[in-house]
Design an enzyme around this catalytic site. Sequence first.
Site, PDB file in Angstrom:
ATOM      1  CG  HIS A 268      20.290   4.953  -2.947  1.00  0.00           C
ATOM      2  ND1 HIS A 268      19.531   5.294  -4.042  1.00  0.00           N
ATOM      3  CD2 HIS A 268      21.576   5.256  -3.300  1.00  0.00           C
ATOM      4  CE1 HIS A 268      20.316   5.792  -4.989  1.00  0.00           C
ATOM      5  NE2 HIS A 268      21.567   5.768  -4.569  1.00  0.00           N
ATOM      6  CG  HIS A 307      12.437  10.199  -5.352  1.00  0.00           C
ATOM      7  ND1 HIS A 307      13.226  11.256  -5.704  1.00  0.00           N
ATOM      8  CD2 HIS A 307      13.055   9.080  -5.782  1.00  0.00           C
ATOM      9  CE1 HIS A 307      14.283  10.785  -6.347  1.00  0.00           C
ATOM     10  NE2 HIS A 307      14.214   9.474  -6.401  1.00  0.00           N
ATOM     11  CG  ASP A 363      13.697   1.096  -5.682  1.00  0.00           C
ATOM     12  OD1 ASP A 363      14.143   0.593  -6.722  1.00  0.00           O
ATOM     13  OD2 ASP A 363      14.358   1.841  -4.941  1.00  0.00           O
TER      14      ASP A 363
HETATM   15  N1  CMC Z   1       6.627   5.955   4.335  1.00  0.00           N
HETATM   16  C1  CMC Z   1       6.069   6.699   5.330  1.00  0.00           C
HETATM   17  N2  CMC Z   1       6.431   7.965   5.591  1.00  0.00           N
HETATM   18  C2  CMC Z   1       7.399   8.501   4.833  1.00  0.00           C
HETATM   19  C3  CMC Z   1       8.006   7.792   3.780  1.00  0.00           C
HETATM   20  C4  CMC Z   1       7.573   6.470   3.539  1.00  0.00           C
HETATM   21  N3  CMC Z   1       8.121   5.747   2.550  1.00  0.00           N
HETATM   22  N4  CMC Z   1       8.944   8.570   3.187  1.00  0.00           N
HETATM   23  C5  CMC Z   1       8.911   9.739   3.844  1.00  0.00           C
HETATM   24  N5  CMC Z   1       7.976   9.714   4.831  1.00  0.00           N
HETATM   25  C6  CMC Z   1       7.607  10.801   5.716  1.00  0.00           C
HETATM   26  C7  CMC Z   1       8.709  11.109   6.728  1.00  0.00           C
HETATM   27  O1  CMC Z   1       8.544  10.341   7.887  1.00  0.00           O
HETATM   28  C8  CMC Z   1       8.497  12.569   6.940  1.00  0.00           C
HETATM   29  O2  CMC Z   1       7.374  12.738   7.773  1.00  0.00           O
HETATM   30  P1  CMC Z   1       7.335  13.950   8.860  1.00  0.00           P
HETATM   31  O3  CMC Z   1       7.349  15.210   8.014  1.00  0.00           O
HETATM   32  O4  CMC Z   1       6.073  13.743   9.622  1.00  0.00           O
HETATM   33  O5  CMC Z   1       8.565  13.794   9.702  1.00  0.00           O
HETATM   34  C9  CMC Z   1       8.101  13.100   5.553  1.00  0.00           C
HETATM   35  O6  CMC Z   1       7.477  11.973   4.911  1.00  0.00           O
HETATM   36  C10 CMC Z   1       9.267  13.613   4.734  1.00  0.00           C
HETATM   37  O7  CMC Z   1      10.220  12.560   4.612  1.00  0.00           O
HETATM   38  P2  CMC Z   1      11.792  12.775   4.566  1.00  0.00           P
HETATM   39  O8  CMC Z   1      12.429  11.611   5.251  1.00  0.00           O
HETATM   40  O9  CMC Z   1      12.141  14.149   5.029  1.00  0.00           O
HETATM   41  O10 CMC Z   1      12.051  12.715   3.003  1.00  0.00           O
HETATM   42  P3  CMC Z   1      13.472  12.550   2.308  1.00  0.00           P
HETATM   43  O11 CMC Z   1      13.403  13.329   1.066  1.00  0.00           O
HETATM   44  O12 CMC Z   1      14.575  12.835   3.265  1.00  0.00           O
HETATM   45  O13 CMC Z   1      13.519  10.969   1.998  1.00  0.00           O
HETATM   46  C11 CMC Z   1      13.277   8.886   0.949  1.00  0.00           C
HETATM   47  C12 CMC Z   1      13.276  10.417   0.762  1.00  0.00           C
HETATM   48  C13 CMC Z   1      13.179   8.226  -0.426  1.00  0.00           C
HETATM   49  C14 CMC Z   1      14.602   8.445   1.608  1.00  0.00           C
HETATM   50  C15 CMC Z   1      12.086   8.488   1.833  1.00  0.00           C
HETATM   51  O14 CMC Z   1      10.884   8.873   1.217  1.00  0.00           O
HETATM   52  C16 CMC Z   1      12.059   7.004   2.155  1.00  0.00           C
HETATM   53  O15 CMC Z   1      12.708   6.573   3.102  1.00  0.00           O
HETATM   54  N6  CMC Z   1      11.304   6.178   1.354  1.00  0.00           N
HETATM   55  C17 CMC Z   1      11.291   4.734   1.544  1.00  0.00           C
HETATM   56  C18 CMC Z   1      12.544   4.116   0.952  1.00  0.00           C
HETATM   57  C19 CMC Z   1      12.514   4.102  -0.564  1.00  0.00           C
HETATM   58  O16 CMC Z   1      11.529   3.702  -1.182  1.00  0.00           O
HETATM   59  N7  CMC Z   1      13.640   4.492  -1.165  1.00  0.00           N
HETATM   60  C20 CMC Z   1      13.803   4.454  -2.635  1.00  0.00           C
HETATM   61  C21 CMC Z   1      13.964   5.806  -3.225  1.00  0.00           C
HETATM   62  S1  CMC Z   1      13.748   5.776  -5.010  1.00  0.00           S
HETATM   63  C22 CMC Z   1      15.077   4.858  -5.629  1.00  0.00           C
HETATM   64  C23 CMC Z   1      16.386   5.519  -5.419  1.00  0.00           C
HETATM   65  O17 CMC Z   1      16.664   6.496  -6.106  1.00  0.00           O
HETATM   66  O18 CMC Z   1      17.156   5.034  -4.589  1.00  0.00           O
END
Ligand code: CMC
Length: 428
Positions: A268, A307, A363
């Site tokens: 987050h 996201h 971010d």
């Molecule tokens: N790098 C590489 N792979 C990723 C990333 C990433 N940053 N984010 C998601 N994936 C992959 C994930 O491994 C999954 O792959 P697979 O389908 O093969 O298992 C797929 O993309 C879907 O990801 P998810 O985890 O189901 O997506 P989510 O909606 O649950 O998570 C997130 C969203 C923001 C937590 C995630 O994208 C992440 O961890 N990003 C990095 C951390 C980040 O930048 N967070 C800030 C968010 S914006 C500011 C805020 O509002 O806090």
Amino acid sequence: MGHNQLSITDQRTGAQYEIPITDGTIRATDLKQIKTSPDDFGLMTYDPAFLNTSSCRSSITYIDGDKGILRYRGYPIDELAENCSFLEVAYLLLNGELPSAAQLDEWVAQVKRRTMLHETSKKFLEGFRYDAHPMGMLISTIAALSTVYPEAKNVHDAANRRKQITRLIAKMPTITAYCYRHHFGLPYIYPDNDLSFTENFMNMMWKMLEPKYVANPILARALDILFILHADHEQNCSTNTMRAVGSSQADPYVSVAAAAAALSGPLHGGANEEVLHMLDVIGSKDNVSAYVKKVKEGHGKLMGFGHRVYKNYDPRARIIKRTADEVFSVTGLNPKLEIAKELERIALEDEYFVKRKLYPNVDFYSGIIYEAMGFRPSLFTVLFAIPRVVGWLAQWEEMITDPEQKIARPRQIYTGHDERHVMAMAER
Ligand code: CMC
């Protein structure tokens, strides 16, 4: 058959149900009538991480993740960033309308009146080790304010709520600056009410021996814009925490502390600090491809990418890129920008990221800007919390005054043992 109804046939019993559809949703409690026997609890939904569950009705922030739209109270985020100050936007989020000139003057005066910290809170901050992470200090200090303002627990008194909301917004920059100066053993600088919200913050952060610290107006405005972009983002992890904790009628200080704790996680708000660490690890533009390859092989994530809601682009990231150019015109280029741009270029072309709709989020660039402005990475998430407190409190106010809201209490699917009995120690 009604058009706004969902017809369900329960194949277990053959029974049929008509469930009303309102605003594109069905009420989960309407499923309770679907039973296999009179003593059956009834059908529930299972939605870990709330992937497809609306937890409230809200009129504050609108997001269309597919189209990359973000609006506060109906106003597009780029118009607000272009034309308004952060405190003007805070007024909008809290009151539903943009202020008139007189309303804004009054609101700004209200905030400025409450920027000071009780001296005991200052002492409280001094109890932390010099190298304490500022997010931990912030969370604890906000929670401790609950003891300074015990009347805050009267959460059903609207005037009292407004006073605490104003206090919290006003004190966030002061707490942040004190956390920073504590680390370096620098004397604390008291708030200066002649200055704007961001100029005052910069003064409390960076004033040294000069008779008058003068914040660079381009940097002060850039910070104001970054605060506008971070002010609210509907039902994200920390806002959901604010609503959940606040739903027990806990006071707003401890509820905000809980929300800030949720924000601190690397998935987050903690991501902005992680982006900088990641760029440090990558080290140079030439190493980007190898780093991306490792991520694709399952070693870590690209921080600042992806996201839950935005699957096209994050509209805040676009405004941030513009702001970055203005900041760098004053500070000179942050050398990490080159690595970040290369990372973005490679990731946006790569099938892994394209297929999963992973784009740079807010971010990705905010940390690079903050660092260029002189903030240390450990402070980045605190800089996210300063404006987000407005969103948390606007959502808290909406929750408290919503007659439909009750204490947040999800159900579970129990997967543990059936009843069993304690055996004597010698028999285990
Ligand atoms: N790098 C590489 N792979 C990723 C990333 C990433 N940053 N984010 C998601 N994936 C992959 C994930 O491994 C999954 O792959 P697979 O389908 O093969 O298992 C797929 O993309 C879907 O990801 P998810 O985890 O189901 O997506 P989510 O909606 O649950 O998570 C997130 C969203 C923001 C937590 C995630 O994208 C992440 O961890 N990003 C990095 C951390 C980040 O930048 N967070 C800030 C968010 S914006 C500011 C805020 O509002 O806090």
